[in-house]
Motif scaffolding. Structure first.
Motif, short mmCIF file in Angstrom:
data_model
loop_
_atom_site.label_atom_id
_atom_site.label_comp_id
_atom_site.label_asym_id
_atom_site.label_seq_id
_atom_site.Cartn_x
_atom_site.Cartn_y
_atom_site.Cartn_z
N ARG A 94 0.72 -1.43 -0.34
CA ARG A 94 0.02 0.16 0.14
C ARG A 94 0.84 1.44 -0.10
N GLY A 95 1.81 1.38 0.21
CA GLY A 95 3.30 2.23 -0.33
C GLY A 95 3.86 2.42 1.21
N THR A 96 4.54 3.63 1.27
CA THR A 96 5.37 3.93 2.23
C THR A 96 5.14 4.71 3.79
N GLU A 97 3.60 5.41 3.13
CA GLU A 97 3.11 5.93 4.07
C GLU A 97 2.30 4.58 4.49
N ALA A 98 2.11 4.05 4.00
CA ALA A 98 1.09 2.59 4.76
C ALA A 98 1.93 1.90 6.11
N VAL A 99 3.02 2.35 5.53
CA VAL A 99 4.20 0.58 6.06
C VAL A 99 4.49 2.21 7.98
N VAL A 100 4.43 2.38 7.17
CA VAL A 100 5.28 3.96 8.72
C VAL A 100 3.98 3.63 9.39
N ALA A 101 2.52 4.00 8.97
CA ALA A 101 1.18 3.85 10.02
C ALA A 101 0.84 2.65 10.41
N SER A 102 1.82 1.46 9.73
CA SER A 102 1.59 0.38 10.40
C SER A 102 2.74 -0.27 11.62
N VAL A 103 3.61 1.01 11.33
CA VAL A 103 5.02 0.53 12.48
C VAL A 103 4.26 1.00 13.68
N LEU A 104 3.85 1.70 13.45
CA LEU A 104 3.32 3.12 14.28
C LEU A 104 2.57 2.73 15.04
N ASP A 105 0.87 2.08 14.56
CA ASP A 105 -0.33 1.03 14.68
C ASP A 105 0.57 0.09 15.73
N PHE A 106 1.02 -0.25 15.34
CA PHE A 106 1.32 -2.11 15.98
C PHE A 106 1.80 -1.76 17.20
N ALA A 107 3.42 -1.02 17.20
CA ALA A 107 3.76 -0.23 18.35
C ALA A 107 2.70 0.26 19.93
N ALA A 108 1.78 1.13 18.81
CA ALA A 108 0.97 1.30 20.71
C ALA A 108 0.44 0.17 20.22
N ASP A 109 -0.77 -0.47 19.80
CA ASP A 109 -1.20 -1.62 19.57
C ASP A 109 0.07 -2.84 21.23
#
Length: 297
Positions: A37-52
Motif C-alpha cells: 500500500r506504499g511507504t505511508e502505509a508501512v510507517v502507519a503499520s509500524v506506529l500502530d503495531f507499537a501503540a497496540d
C-alpha cells in the motif's frame, strides 16, 4: 511487571514481543507491514503495531512498556534515530525514533539495524555467547552481517563484497556482489524456484540443483574468507532462511572455506540458534540497554 517492546520490521512482515528484564518473552505477535500500500502505509503499520503493543502491555501487566527497541532493514543512523534508506520499505531519512516515541506518549525508543540486532541477540543469547569475536551472517533475501568484538556488535555489508567481477548487476550499483549469487533470492533466480526447493532437490541428487548449489557454496566461501581475513572471528554464525538447509549447506560450506584458507585460522562455522526471532530479541536488548544507559547517565 516491567517490560519493553521489541519490534523487528522486515520487508513484508513484522515480528514483535514484550520482553521482561530477564529476557522472558511475555507476549509475541506478528503483523504485515502493508508494503503493497506504499511507504505511508508501512510507517502507519509500524506506529500502530507499537501503540497496540503498548496498550496490551499496560492492560495485561499493569504498566506500559518502559522502553521500545525497533530493528529495521537498510541503512540506519542509530545515534540520530533515523531510518536512512530501505529499498524494500521505500523510506528515506525517516525520523522513526521520534515518530515512535511521540506515538508511545514519550516512551524512550532505541532504533537499530536489523542484522546488527540479530547479531546482538546471537552474541548474548545464542551461538555466539562466550565468543570474544564472532561474525554473524544472515542469508535471506539479501546478505548482511554483523561483527561482535568483546560484547560490541556492529553491522557489516558483507553481501556487497564483489566475488564475481563483471557478474550480475546488484541493486547497490556494483556487479557480482555476493548476495546476487548466495542469497535466497539469488538461488531462486538461478534455479527458477524457491531456495528451499533447490536445497531439497540438492539433497535428492538433482544434477541441475547441485550445479546451482555448488556455485552458491563457492561464492559464499569466497565472501566468507574475505570476512575471516579482515575480521578474524573465532566463531562464524550463519543464519537466515538459507541456513535452514542444514547439512546440505553447512557440510560443503565448511569444506569450501577450509580449502581456501592459507594463513588464516579456521573459525568454528555453526548455524544460528535463534532463527527468525533473533532480530526481535535483539530489538528487546536494545531497549533494555537504552534504559541501562539512562540509569547510568
Amino acid at each position: 511487571m516491567r517490560h519493553v517492546i521489541a519490534l523487528d520490521v522486515g520487508g513484508t512482515g513484522m515480528k514483535a514481543a514484550l520482553v521482561a528484564a530477564d529476557g522472558t518473552l511475555l507476549h509475541e505477535a506478528r503483523r504485515a507491514t502493508g508494503r503493497d500500500r506504499g511507504t505511508e502505509a508501512v510507517v502507519a503499520s509500524v506506529l500502530d503495531f507499537a501503540a497496540d503493543l503498548r496498550a496490551y502491555g499496560a492492560d495485561t501487566y499493569g504498566e506500559p512498556a518502559a522502553a521500545a527497541g525497533v530493528a529495521v532493514p537498510g541503512l540506519v543512523d542509530e545515534r540520530a534515530g533515523v531510518a536512512v534508506f530501505s529499498a524494500n520499505l521505500g523510506w528515506r531519512d525517516l525520523p522513526l525514533r521520534d515518530l515512535l516515541s511521540r506515538r508511545l506518549d514519550g516512551t524512550p525508543v532505541a532504533l537499530g539495524h536489523d542484522v546488527r540486532s540479530g547479531g546482538l541477540a546471537e552474541g548474548r543469547l545464542g551461538t555466539g555467547r562466550g565468543a570474544e569475536r564472532f561474525l554473524f551472517v544472515a542469508l535471506g533475501t539479501g546478505i548482511a552481517g554483523a561483527i561482535g568484538i568483546e560484547g560490541r556488535v556492529e553491522a557489516t555489508e558483507l553481501g556487497h563484497i564483489v566475488v564475481r567481477p563483471g557478474g550480475a548487476a546488484c541493486g547497490c550499483g556494483q556487479h557480482g556482489c555476493l548476495e546476487t549469487i548466495a542469497s535466497a533470492s539469488g538461488v531462486a533466480r538461478a534455479f527458477g524456484a524457491e531456495a528451499a526447493e533447490c536445497a531439497a532437490a540438492v539433497a535428492a541428487g538433482d544434477p541441475r540443483a547441485v550445479a546451482v548449489w555448488d556455485e552458491v557454496v563457492a561464492a559464499l566461501a569466497d565472501g566468507l574468507v574475505t570476512g575471516i581475513t579482515l575480521l578474524t572471528p573465532e566463531t562464524l554464525i550463519v543464519g537466515g532462511g538459507l541456513a535452514e538447509a542444514g547439512d546440505t549447506l553447512f557440510a560443503p560450506l565448511r569444506a569450501a572455506v577450509e580449502e581456501r584458507l592459507t594463513f588464516q585460522k579456521l573459525p568454528l562455522i555453526v548455524p544460528a540458534a535463534l532463527g527468525d526471532t533473533a532480530g526481535c530479541l535483539g530489538a528487546g536488548l536494545l531497549a533494555w540497554d537504552l534504559l541501562s544507559l539512562e540509569v547510568t547517565a
